[in-house]
Design a protein around this motif. Structure first.
Motif, PDB file in Angstrom:
ATOM      1  N   VAL A  52      42.666  38.589  48.367  1.00 12.70           N
ATOM      2  CA  VAL A  52      41.874  39.325  47.014  1.00 12.70           C
ATOM      3  C   VAL A  52      42.762  39.835  46.050  1.00 12.70           C
ATOM      4  CG1 VAL A  52      41.601  41.398  48.365  1.00 12.70           C
ATOM      5  CG2 VAL A  52      40.019  40.969  46.510  1.00 12.70           C
ATOM      6  N   ILE A  53      42.482  39.591  45.055  1.00 19.98           N
ATOM      7  CA  ILE A  53      43.177  39.804  43.580  1.00 19.98           C
ATOM      8  C   ILE A  53      42.243  40.709  42.823  1.00 19.98           C
ATOM      9  CG2 ILE A  53      44.348  39.244  41.435  1.00 19.98           C
ATOM     10  CD1 ILE A  53      44.755  36.481  43.060  1.00 19.98           C
ATOM     11  N   ASN A  54      42.751  42.083  42.450  1.00 19.92           N
ATOM     12  CA  ASN A  54      41.688  42.937  41.252  1.00 19.92           C
ATOM     13  C   ASN A  54      42.444  42.679  39.898  1.00 19.92           C
ATOM     14  OD1 ASN A  54      44.074  44.424  41.646  1.00 19.92           O
ATOM     15  ND2 ASN A  54      43.088  46.352  41.357  1.00 19.92           N
ATOM     16  N   LEU A  55      41.228  42.725  39.001  1.00 19.93           N
ATOM     17  CA  LEU A  55      41.597  42.620  37.761  1.00 19.93           C
ATOM     18  C   LEU A  55      40.676  43.837  36.944  1.00 19.93           C
ATOM     19  CD1 LEU A  55      40.898  38.586  37.617  1.00 19.93           C
ATOM     20  CD2 LEU A  55      43.131  39.978  37.266  1.00 19.93           C
ATOM     21  N   CYS A  56      41.075  43.917  35.681  1.00 19.62           N
ATOM     22  CA  CYS A  56      40.270  44.526  34.696  1.00 19.62           C
ATOM     23  C   CYS A  56      39.765  43.798  33.479  1.00 19.62           C
ATOM     24  CB  CYS A  56      40.932  46.025  34.429  1.00 19.62           C
ATOM     25  SG  CYS A  56      42.489  45.699  33.418  1.00 19.62           S
ATOM     26  N   GLY A  57      38.924  44.460  32.709  1.00 24.82           N
ATOM     27  CA  GLY A  57      38.341  43.777  31.834  1.00 24.82           C
ATOM     28  C   GLY A  57      39.133  43.267  30.560  1.00 24.82           C
ATOM     29  N   GLN A  58      40.568  43.802  30.355  1.00 28.45           N
ATOM     30  CA  GLN A  58      41.220  43.271  29.255  1.00 28.45           C
ATOM     31  C   GLN A  58      42.678  42.436  29.882  1.00 28.45           C
ATOM     32  OE1 GLN A  58      41.227  47.622  27.430  1.00 28.45           O
ATOM     33  NE2 GLN A  58      41.423  46.039  25.714  1.00 28.45           N
ATOM     34  N   ASP A  59      42.531  41.937  31.005  1.00 29.00           N
ATOM     35  CA  ASP A  59      43.447  41.028  31.672  1.00 29.00           C
ATOM     36  C   ASP A  59      42.941  39.674  31.014  1.00 29.00           C
ATOM     37  OD1 ASP A  59      45.002  42.860  33.086  1.00 29.00           O
ATOM     38  OD2 ASP A  59      43.582  42.770  34.630  1.00 29.00           O
ATOM     39  N   PHE A  60      43.817  38.824  31.169  1.00 32.19           N
ATOM     40  CA  PHE A  60      43.621  37.238  31.134  1.00 32.19           C
ATOM     41  C   PHE A  60      44.815  36.394  32.030  1.00 32.19           C
ATOM     42  CE2 PHE A  60      43.302  33.062  29.368  1.00 32.19           C
ATOM     43  CZ  PHE A  60      41.673  32.978  28.994  1.00 32.19           C
ATOM     44  N   PRO A  61      44.420  35.320  32.674  1.00 36.71           N
ATOM     45  CA  PRO A  61      45.254  34.456  33.570  1.00 36.71           C
ATOM     46  C   PRO A  61      46.419  33.881  32.831  1.00 36.71           C
ATOM     47  CG  PRO A  61      43.477  33.464  33.492  1.00 36.71           C
ATOM     48  CD  PRO A  61      43.046  34.687  32.780  1.00 36.71           C
ATOM     49  N   VAL A  62      47.838  34.040  33.462  1.00 41.59           N
ATOM     50  CA  VAL A  62      48.603  33.289  33.048  1.00 41.59           C
ATOM     51  C   VAL A  62      48.819  32.066  34.224  1.00 41.59           C
ATOM     52  CG1 VAL A  62      51.081  32.920  32.329  1.00 41.59           C
ATOM     53  CG2 VAL A  62      49.747  34.950  32.079  1.00 41.59           C
ATOM     54  N   MET A  63      48.857  32.211  35.328  1.00 34.53           N
ATOM     55  CA  MET A  63      48.769  31.220  36.190  1.00 34.53           C
ATOM     56  C   MET A  63      47.445  30.547  36.293  1.00 34.53           C
ATOM     57  SD  MET A  63      51.108  32.706  39.463  1.00 34.53           S
ATOM     58  CE  MET A  63      52.680  33.381  39.245  1.00 34.53           C
ATOM     59  N   SER A  64      47.583  29.267  36.673  1.00 26.21           N
ATOM     60  CA  SER A  64      46.201  28.416  36.909  1.00 26.21           C
ATOM     61  C   SER A  64      45.752  28.687  38.409  1.00 26.21           C
ATOM     62  CB  SER A  64      46.671  26.873  36.930  1.00 26.21           C
ATOM     63  OG  SER A  64      47.320  26.621  38.023  1.00 26.21           O
ATOM     64  N   ASN A  65      44.624  28.608  39.000  1.00 29.37           N
ATOM     65  CA  ASN A  65      44.186  28.671  40.061  1.00 29.37           C
ATOM     66  C   ASN A  65      45.024  28.273  41.147  1.00 29.37           C
ATOM     67  OD1 ASN A  65      41.809  30.114  41.875  1.00 29.37           O
ATOM     68  ND2 ASN A  65      42.214  28.090  42.550  1.00 29.37           N
ATOM     69  N   LEU A  66      45.749  26.904  40.743  1.00 21.26           N
ATOM     70  CA  LEU A  66      46.300  26.107  41.737  1.00 21.26           C
ATOM     71  C   LEU A  66      47.702  26.845  41.777  1.00 21.26           C
ATOM     72  CD1 LEU A  66      47.147  23.627  43.285  1.00 21.26           C
ATOM     73  CD2 LEU A  66      47.915  22.558  41.344  1.00 21.26           C
TER      74      LEU A  66
END
Length: 437
Positions: free
Chosen positions: A220-234
């Motif tokens: 499980v990974i936690n995030l907040c509302g002003q995050d954005f991914p850099v890595m792809s899901n893969l």
């Protein structure tokens, strides 16, 4: 690395602004867009000649290895943006809240028109489903864009909407998540106070809900509302299964430094919806239970399912949670401390700041870890401008923080298009046209 490199970067940020006794509003400086932005052209090459596009692929479609041309802008940094203005093929409707609320809107149309990927893109990802905890209270546009960037049908997502959020905001999020079988709202919503126990409780609520999910998620990974991914899901899946992190928890942090001991040595009380204050006159707390050695770290993590079970069921974890209720910012010591004891599954007893959790530009690290904020600082954290994107990508973290739509929308446009191009380049299934534009 200084101990502040991976501090809490958001979560109750709106309330944080009100807490001037704890954190001082710092003046930001905006970068000029009148000079060269250092990142040119964002010409996105889509497969115009491709004839094998499918209508609505399903997760049961066989995985195949395809030879397909690279989407421009995935590898070369100079291709991210065009003259400082991103041509965003994934642009949301102008008022995404009104769009989601449209009474005649069908979920099938919503998923397509908002460009969600509705197919598992590789066997490797199918065999390693992830869980996500997302805590939000504002910036609906960023949440929608972040959710579609991390969304994959094999994963599961628990969304915690702050109980203080507006009714319209809650309704829009509720309607959006109701269109996906693997996305749901937390069964219990907290009024989150910055640095309060409520912030930790919000994560624990979602953890409890996720353990009841039929999806056999692995971490499980936690995030907040002003995050954005850099890595792809893969890439996240591959990183979670790397030699360093296979069956291990990622909780960057170190032994509690002297400058942080006041957080847990004295009792604090949470003024709900406002701030956390030292209890006066001072009341010294007893030592932590079970002779636990205190650690301090980031509020963000990647945890194994067995560790989550430990947190929810083990007596040591329970006693430590009770002890932490009147401390300052317990989310920055709770998980990292438990991850340094031998009883905890997947623990890293000798671990430190390792783990590429977040790309964050802290003001006090300017000239050391980064070359300055090209957007502006808010409470010592950089709100990214478009010139920050090359640094974010070169940093190769799991996620980047933080973004704002109203100040520097081009930065998120740029990273979003780059990220989607990378995701589709790595896919082993035919590409649906709606995933592109």
């Amino acid at each position: 690395m200084r101990i502040y490199d991976q501090r809490k970067s958001c979560g109750g940020a709106e309330i944080q602004e009100q807490n001037k006794a704890i954190m001082h509003q710092l003046g930001g400086r905006k970068c000029s867009f009148l000079f060269s932005l250092g990142v040119v052209t964002c010409s996105i090459i889509y497969w115009l000649s491709r004839t094998k596009l499918v209508g609505t692929p399903t997760s049961s479609r066989p995985f195949i290895t395809e030879s397909k041309p690279n989407l421009a802008g995935t590898e070369k940094r100079e291709n991210y943006c065009q003259n400082g203005k991103q041509i965003n093929k994934l642009a949301l409707p102008k008022n995404v809240g009104n769009y989601i609320h449209s009474t005649n809107l069908q979920c099938s149309n919503l998923s397509k028109e908002l460009h969600f990927i509705n197919t598992t893109l590789s066997r490797e990802e199918e065999n390693y489903p992830l869980a996500f905890i997302v805590t939000i209270h504002k910036e609906l546009d960023i949440f929608v864009r972040m959710l579609r960037a991390i969304y994959m049908p094999q994963n599961v997502y628990c969304i915690h909407v702050d109980a203080n959020a507006s009714h319209e905001y809650k309704e829009a999020v509720q309607k959006l998540v109701s269109c996906f079988d693997n996305v749901f709202l937390s069964s219990r919503s907290e009024k989150v106070t910055y640095a309060g126990f409520s912030r930790l409780q919000a994560d624990l609520n979602c953890m409890k809900d996720l353990t009841a999910s039929p999806i056999a998620w692995r971490k499980v990974i936690n995030l907040c509302g002003q995050d954005f991914p850099v890595m792809s899901n893969l890439e996240l899946v591959q990183y979670m299964q790397s030699t360093e992190w296979r069956d291990k928890n990622m909780t960057p942090g170190i032994k509690q430094p002297a400058t942080m001991k006041h957080r847990t040595q004295f009792q604090h009380h949470e003024i709900v919806g406002s701030h956390v204050a030292l209890r006066l006159p001072r009341h010294k707390k007893p030592p932590p239970p079970h002779n636990l050695k205190m650690y301090f770290g980031t509020a963000y993590y990647a945890l194994t399912r067995d560790f989550v079970d430990f947190v929810l069921k083990n007596q040591i974890a329970h006693d430590f949670l009770e002890w932490s209720k009147d401390t300052f910012s317990p989310d920055e010591h709770y998980f990292v401390t438990l991850n340094h004891i031998k009883e905890a599954p997947g623990s890293r007893i000798d671990g430190g700041w390792e783990g590429a959790i977040r790309a964050i530009k802290w003001r006090d690290q300017e000239g050391k870890a980064h070359d300055g904020c090209k957007g502006h600082y808010v409470r010592n954290i950089c709100v990214y401008g478009i010139e920050d994107i090359p640094w974010i990508i070169e940093k190769k973290s799991m996620f980047a923080n933080k973004f704002e739509i109203n100040t520097f929308p081009e930065a998120l446009d740029c990273l979003e298009q780059w990220h989607r191009n990378k995701v589709l380049n790595q896919a082993t299934v035919p590409i649906n046209p709606s995933w592109l534009r």
